[in-house]
Design an enzyme around this catalytic site. Structure first.
Site, mmCIF file in Angstrom:
data_model
loop_
_atom_site.group_PDB
_atom_site.id
_atom_site.type_symbol
_atom_site.label_atom_id
_atom_site.label_comp_id
_atom_site.label_asym_id
_atom_site.label_seq_id
_atom_site.Cartn_x
_atom_site.Cartn_y
_atom_site.Cartn_z
ATOM 1 N N HIS A 67 0.817 -1.215 0.000
ATOM 2 C CA HIS A 67 0.000 0.000 0.000
ATOM 3 C C HIS A 67 0.848 1.261 0.000
ATOM 4 O O HIS A 67 0.364 2.351 -0.290
ATOM 5 C CB HIS A 67 -0.956 0.005 1.198
ATOM 6 C CG HIS A 67 -0.306 0.202 2.528
ATOM 7 N ND1 HIS A 67 0.066 -0.831 3.356
ATOM 8 C CD2 HIS A 67 0.050 1.327 3.190
ATOM 9 C CE1 HIS A 67 0.595 -0.352 4.452
ATOM 10 N NE2 HIS A 67 0.615 0.959 4.384
ATOM 11 N N ASP A 98 -0.239 -7.611 1.252
ATOM 12 C CA ASP A 98 0.298 -6.258 1.386
ATOM 13 C C ASP A 98 1.829 -6.262 1.324
ATOM 14 O O ASP A 98 2.497 -5.608 2.123
ATOM 15 C CB ASP A 98 -0.181 -5.603 2.679
ATOM 16 C CG ASP A 98 0.126 -4.102 2.721
ATOM 17 O OD1 ASP A 98 0.129 -3.481 1.638
ATOM 18 O OD2 ASP A 98 0.361 -3.569 3.818
ATOM 19 N N GLY A 114 4.855 6.469 8.853
ATOM 20 C CA GLY A 114 6.206 6.211 8.381
ATOM 21 C C GLY A 114 6.740 4.848 8.760
ATOM 22 O O GLY A 114 7.785 4.423 8.284
ATOM 23 N N SER A 142 5.165 1.902 8.184
ATOM 24 C CA SER A 142 4.740 0.836 7.280
ATOM 25 C C SER A 142 5.909 0.286 6.474
ATOM 26 O O SER A 142 6.716 1.035 5.921
ATOM 27 C CB SER A 142 3.672 1.347 6.310
ATOM 28 O OG SER A 142 2.394 1.113 6.812
#
Length: 485
Positions: free
Chosen positions: A121, A151, A222, A224
């Site tokens: 994402h 993901d 920040g 992820s």
């Protein structure tokens, strides 16, 4: 894309006495069960009891963090587009963990020849992706492949002999185990937050059955795509999202198990895509609280919450409210994870026998297995960096200002894209100087940047609130550097 999590702490438990830490871990487990509807079968309980030490010594992540820091990278993306729908059908209360403007995220190096793991994402729809390594080098990155369901995104940069993370085994993580996250929350690179595993595995309701690691580690904008590692410094997960009604951090964070992430990364590296089997039914674990409502005594099976249109599940007559108790010849009810494994491992074209519970009566359903279409990487729209105006900055002059003041700049950022966004500039920033030349108007700014050769780095002095500092705009030539085949 996201509602940013609150800038909350997550390290306060590290200084608690062992007894308080134990009570806190128990409270987390109880709260997680109440909030999430006991969505984990806690299948590892016996194995975890066998491995648990008799006396807890607390956690020390100093050596572990030092061991991984050189392989953790910061990722800056620019351009429009994002994955609002999410990966794996996450529920509305789940929020991705990158920055609100989707500009900064994290990742970690998994192969010495430039392959980097991060969250899908983060990069979906990005027009450009820039990676900053621990030694302050910056590279343009290409997307090798993505997998929305888990993901996962695999990036590559034009570099070799890079430090890599040490990969552990997420399947061995137990509730109560100490873990830490490293990333770039709010742009603060290689920041560490720590906490405990709340549940492993945890399945999100209504998802496609991807297992997650639930922790109370603080994940902020920040984080992820950054690593989750254990006390030995082994990476056991990739940080992905928080669970929140309003985007604030409430001590419920989720990471993708590294076993899953690496399996997907290997397939992306080999073929550029991931293909898998499915029947087209979204499910959640049948919990002890839900079982009586369906006339069942045990918290076993998969409760169907949605059937996809034109799917094998729809063709077989499955519907919301059905409980899949077992797959195959077995008549004994199975744990949720076992049912997921049976379905995921079935080959395309296979016919599965499902033992289904519907309206307090058993029935047998035959359902075919289809193959999901792979997620393909959309190629960025061609953009010539040479035509980039003012490094992608939209600037406005402050009216009535004569000259420049370090406390009262004459130029303000109204929008940032391209090189400016990758450098970290954003709406509301003030600009004070280009290199060592003060600027207070658009004319002065344009004259200053036109006097600098295109092969040179440009330093912009900016102010944000009470803080000011220089940010670097790299030369155009380095921004256009292509990856080797």
């Amino acid at each position: 894309m996201t509602v940013p999590p609150a800038a909350d702490g997550g390290n306060f438990t590290r200084r608690m006495p062992a007894s308080l830490r134990a009570r806190k871990a128990l409270a987390i487990a109880v709260c997680a069960l109440a909030l999430g509807g006991a969505m984990s079968a806690w299948s590892q309980t016996r194995a975890c009891l066998d491995r648990a030490p008799s006396v807890s010594q607390g956690a020390d992540f100093v050596a572990a963090a030092a061991r991984q820091a050189s392989a953790v990278v910061s990722i800056t993306v620019a351009g429009s587009g994002n994955d609002e729908a999410g990966a794996g059908g996450i529920p509305p209360s789940a929020r991705w963990a990158p920055s609100a403007d989707r500009g900064v995220a994290s990742g970690f190096i998994v192969h010495r020849d430039g392959y980097i793991l991060t969250s899908a994402h983060v990069v979906i729809g990005a027009q450009s992706i820039s990676v900053a390594t621990a030694d302050q080098r910056r590279f343009d990155a290409e997307v090798v492949g993505i997998d929305r369901r888990t993901d996962v995104a695999l990036l590559r940069i034009a570099a070799s002999d890079l430090p890599v993370v040490t990969v552990g085994r997420s399947s061995e993580l137990c509730p109560g185990a100490w873990v830490a996250a490293m990333g770039a929350p709010f742009g603060f690179e290689r920041s560490v937050t720590a906490g405990v595993v709340s549940a492993n595995p945890r399945y999100m309701p209504g998802s496609t059955g991807v297992p997650l690691i639930q922790t109370d580690v603080a994940l902020n904008p920040g984080n992820s795509g950054g690593p989750l590692f254990d006390e030995q410094g082994n990476v056991v997960g990739m940080n992905s999202m928080i669970y929140s009604a309003n985007g604030g951090y409430f001590g419920v964070s989720f990471s993708l198990p590294i076993d899953t992430a690496m399996r997907v990364a290997d397939e992306l590296r080999a073929t550029g895509r991931v293909t898998r089997s499915h029947i087209g039914a979204r499910t959640q674990p049948l919990t002890a609280e839900l079982a009586p409502a369906f006339g069942l005594d045990a918290a076993l099976g998969a409760l169907i919450v949605r059937v996809d249109a034109d799917s094998p599940a729809e063709a077989a007559g499955l519907r919301s409210g059905d409980v899949v108790l077992a797959v195959g010849p077995s008549t004994a009810a199975m744990p949720y994870a076992q049912i997921q494994e049976h379905v995921n491992s079935a080959g395309q074209g296979a016919l599965l026998t499902l033992r289904v519970w519907r309206r307090r009566a058993p029935l047998t359903v035959e359902v075919g297995v289809a193959q999901s279409a792979p997620d393909l990487v959309a190629k960025p729209t061609a953009r010539a960096e040479a035509r980039e105006v003012r490094f992608g900055l939209e600037l406005a002059e402050r009216k009535g200002v004569l000259g420049v003041s370090l406390l009262d700049p004459g130029l303000y950022v109204e929008g940032a894209s391209g090189s400016a966004q990758r450098a970290g500039l954003r709406y509301g920033d003030g600009l004070l100087a280009v290199n060592d030349v003060n600027v207070a108007s658009l004319a002065q700014f344009d004259a200053a940047i036109q006097s600098i050769p295109q092969s040179d780095t440009v330093a912009l002095l900016m102010v944000r609130g009470a803080t000011r500092g220089y940010v670097a705009i790299p030369p155009r030539a380095s921004r256009r550097a292509a990856l080797s085949p």
